[in-house]
Design a protein around this motif. Structure first.
Motif, short mmCIF file in Angstrom:
data_model
loop_
_atom_site.label_atom_id
_atom_site.label_comp_id
_atom_site.label_asym_id
_atom_site.label_seq_id
_atom_site.Cartn_x
_atom_site.Cartn_y
_atom_site.Cartn_z
N THR A 146 0.84 -1.20 0.00
CA THR A 146 0.00 0.00 0.00
C THR A 146 0.87 1.25 0.00
N GLY A 147 1.93 1.23 0.80
CA GLY A 147 2.84 2.37 0.85
C GLY A 147 3.51 2.61 -0.49
N PHE A 148 3.92 1.53 -1.16
CA PHE A 148 4.55 1.69 -2.47
C PHE A 148 3.56 2.24 -3.50
N ARG A 149 2.33 1.76 -3.47
CA ARG A 149 1.34 2.24 -4.45
C ARG A 149 1.09 3.73 -4.26
N LEU A 150 1.02 4.18 -3.01
CA LEU A 150 0.81 5.60 -2.76
C LEU A 150 2.00 6.43 -3.23
N MET A 151 3.23 5.93 -2.99
CA MET A 151 4.41 6.63 -3.46
C MET A 151 4.44 6.66 -4.98
N ASP A 152 4.08 5.56 -5.61
CA ASP A 152 4.10 5.51 -7.07
C ASP A 152 3.11 6.50 -7.67
N ILE A 153 1.95 6.61 -7.07
CA ILE A 153 0.96 7.57 -7.57
C ILE A 153 1.51 8.98 -7.50
N SER A 154 2.14 9.32 -6.38
CA SER A 154 2.71 10.66 -6.22
C SER A 154 3.82 10.91 -7.24
N TYR A 155 4.70 9.92 -7.41
CA TYR A 155 5.80 10.08 -8.36
C TYR A 155 5.29 10.15 -9.80
N ARG A 156 4.36 9.25 -10.13
CA ARG A 156 3.80 9.25 -11.50
C ARG A 156 3.17 10.59 -11.81
N ASP A 157 2.37 11.12 -10.90
CA ASP A 157 1.70 12.40 -11.16
C ASP A 157 2.71 13.53 -11.32
N THR A 158 3.81 13.46 -10.57
CA THR A 158 4.84 14.50 -10.69
C THR A 158 5.54 14.41 -12.04
N VAL A 159 5.88 13.20 -12.47
CA VAL A 159 6.49 13.03 -13.79
C VAL A 159 5.53 13.50 -14.87
#
Length: 563
Positions: A146-159
């Motif tokens: 769950t923590g990784f998915r939340l981090m990935d969403i944040s990173y993806r949106d920033t990219v």
């Protein structure tokens, strides 16, 4: 004594301050180069010499520029790069490349853990489930995912936000010959995130980017980080090339360097690649020489095992021990930069010594001779492309196996865009590296909103591309010398003569700097393409000593240019 040209690679390319170090390097370079070349006769004896020969005087760990790699930020010891400036075409020094030609690099920083040699812009995420399967082994594993998915969403949106800024500020059509997802380990990212980023580049609002008909879309993958379902999904969204981070087929060595996968994972993933992409799958295998526990017999076996899979590309890197890594604590030499006294080190049970300098030099020479005998072209210091008849490329210099993305980095006149943590773009002689820490990168992208077009994102054609302009930009020249001399195609001397003020004087300085190498057959000049003059380093010996040769050339240029 160790002579290391300070080429620092992030993900894309960051700038090398060539001239800053020349004064301090002059005596070292001249003395060291001559000292190393005292064993030139043994090098000249053949590419594949006697396995017992020793190269005691060879530069430690870094054979010239041999450890620099593909412009992605793969989790490799030599993934160090510098930002190149805009350059004119090496294929024709009198004509610049088409304005539309470009590449796009995307950095995905996730890794299961940091390898013991790694100093790159990554984010260790632990053993999370990334293949798409939903089952969890424990509540802890579920929370971790769950923590990784939340981090990935944040990173993806920033990219995606950074890409939107690039689309908004790019005013002219650009044809992309390559899109490259590097890392890190991009295969750890959810397919949905990768797809959204790729679609944003090609299908975003008013996107200026179109793919060339023969474009490569590459993703770096580590064994054990994907399954058939994920691989098929990546193929469906457009990926047609894979760079596979194998590094070694020996489980004890993989353990010693901190890799997570094992040889069985490599065999399984190559079978999956061929299942999904067919026998003619376009993929590269990355290997590292000079690793702890690696000897000559194991290196020969490593190369034989790699060729048994018939990859159309191989990237071979020599281990580079970087400051701040676990290996730097274990293996730092007395003359390495760092604390005056080595800290007390507690070695783990899997600690193994590094191979000797002589063995490392032999590994490089042997690989060159063996791979060329098996139909591979040594087209760049660390890169081999298959050109044998089985791939139908024997009569085609594109050379079926050559990496299009790497070719763009080494070309004169190329542009590349970049997005993501630590990534470096180079557009019209404006090079820029993004922050390497996740929090800094997220804040930086957010801070760009509403700003005027930053200078590093300008891609308007400028006088730098006008061959009639006799530019005296020495950084431009030095970067070009570095990038071209690491390739088998070499450096066009006529390009220097026709591009720079007092061009023939600079050509003479280049040849003086290479004089010793030329006399020892470590370099040679040739005339091609209507008598166009080229300087090329010999393979493998010139490549081995490219660091010293190029440093000597820079010393001569410094005198001519008055720096």
């Amino acid at each position: 004594m160790v002579l290391t040209v300070s080429l620092r690679r992030s993900t894309g390319y960051s700038h090398w301050g060539t001239w800053i170090h020349l004064q301090s390097l002059f005596i070292i370079t001249t003395t060291f180069f001559c000292f190393c070349l005292s064993d030139a006769a043994s090098f000249a004896s053949g590419i594949v010499g006697d396995a017992s020969s020793r190269f005691r005087n060879h530069p430690r760990r870094t054979f010239g520029l041999a450890n620099i790699v593909k412009p992605s930020g793969r989790n490799k010891p030599n993934e160090q790069c510098w930002a190149e400036t805009s350059r004119l075409s090496s294929e024709n020094p009198s004509v610049d490349r088409a304005e539309s030609d470009a590449a796009f690099y995307v950095h995905i920083p996730y890794c299961r853990r940091r390898c013991r040699y790694c100093d790159f812009a990554i984010v260790p995420i632990g053993p999370v489930e990334t293949s798409g399967r939903e089952e969890m082994n424990s509540s802890f594993a579920e929370r971790q995912n769950t923590g990784f998915r939340l981090m990935d969403i944040s990173y993806r949106d920033t990219v995606l936000a950074e890409i939107e800024m690039i689309l908004r500020t790019t005013k002219r059509p650009r044809t992309l010959r390559s899109i490259y997802f590097g890392g890190g380990t991009p295969s750890l990212a959810p397919v949905s995130s990768i797809k959204s980023i790729l679609e944003a580049i090609l299908d975003g609002p008013n996107s200026p980017f179109v793919l060339a008909d023969d474009a490569e879309i590459t993703i770096e993958m580590d064994p054990g980080t994907f399954d058939l379902t994920k691989l098929r999904s990546l193929k469906e969204i457009g990926f047609n090339r894979i760079s596979l981070g194998v590094q070694s087929f020996d489980d004890s060595i993989l353990e010693a360097i901190g890799r997570v996968h094992r040889c069985s994972d490599v065999l399984e993933c190559i079978n999956m690649i061929k299942t999904v992409f067919g026998d003619e799958a376009n993929y590269s295998i990355d290997l590292i020489s000079g690793l702890p526990g690696l000897n000559l017999a194991k290196w020969v076996e490593t190369l034989q095992t790699a060729l048994s899979f018939s990859p159309n590309h191989l990237s071979l890197y020599d281990l580079q021990v970087e400051q701040g890594t676990v290996f730097h604590r274990w293996y730092r030499e007395d003359d390495d930069p760092g604390p005056a006294l080595k800290p007390a080190v507690s070695y783990p049970a899997d600690y193994m010594p590094l191979p000797s300098v002589g063995d490392c030099a032999f590994m490089y020479k042997y690989a060159s001779g063996y791979l060329k005998s098996r139909g591979y072209e040594h087209y760049e210091i660390s890169s081999y492309a298959y050109t044998g008849s089985n791939k139908g490329a024997a009569s085609s210099p594109r050379r079926n196996g050559r990496s299009r993305h790497n070719q763009i980095y080494w070309e004169i006149g190329s542009d590349w865009y970049a997005a993501g943590l630590g990534a470096t773009s180079s557009l019209n002689r404006h090079s820029f590296q993004r922050p390497r820490q996740m929090a800094d990168y997220l804040s930086w992208v957010k801070g760009q909103d509403g700003k005027d077009i930053p200078s590093w994102l300008l891609d308007e054609p400028s006088i730098a591309f006008d061959v009639d302009c006799r530019s005296d930009d020495i950084d431009f020249l030095s970067d070009t010398i570095m990038t071209r001399l690491r390739t088998a195609d070499g450096l066009s001397l006529d390009w220097i003569a026709n591009t720079f003020q007092e061009g023939e004087t600079k050509v003479s300085a280049v040849l003086r700097g290479a004089e010793l190498a030329l006399s020892l057959d470590m370099a040679h000049t040739v005339e091609e393409n209507n008598a166009e003059r080229y300087l090329r380093l010999s393979d493998p010996v010139g490549f081995l000593f490219s660091n010293s040769i190029i440093s000597s050339i820079f010393v001569e240029l410094e005198g001519v240019c008055g720096h």
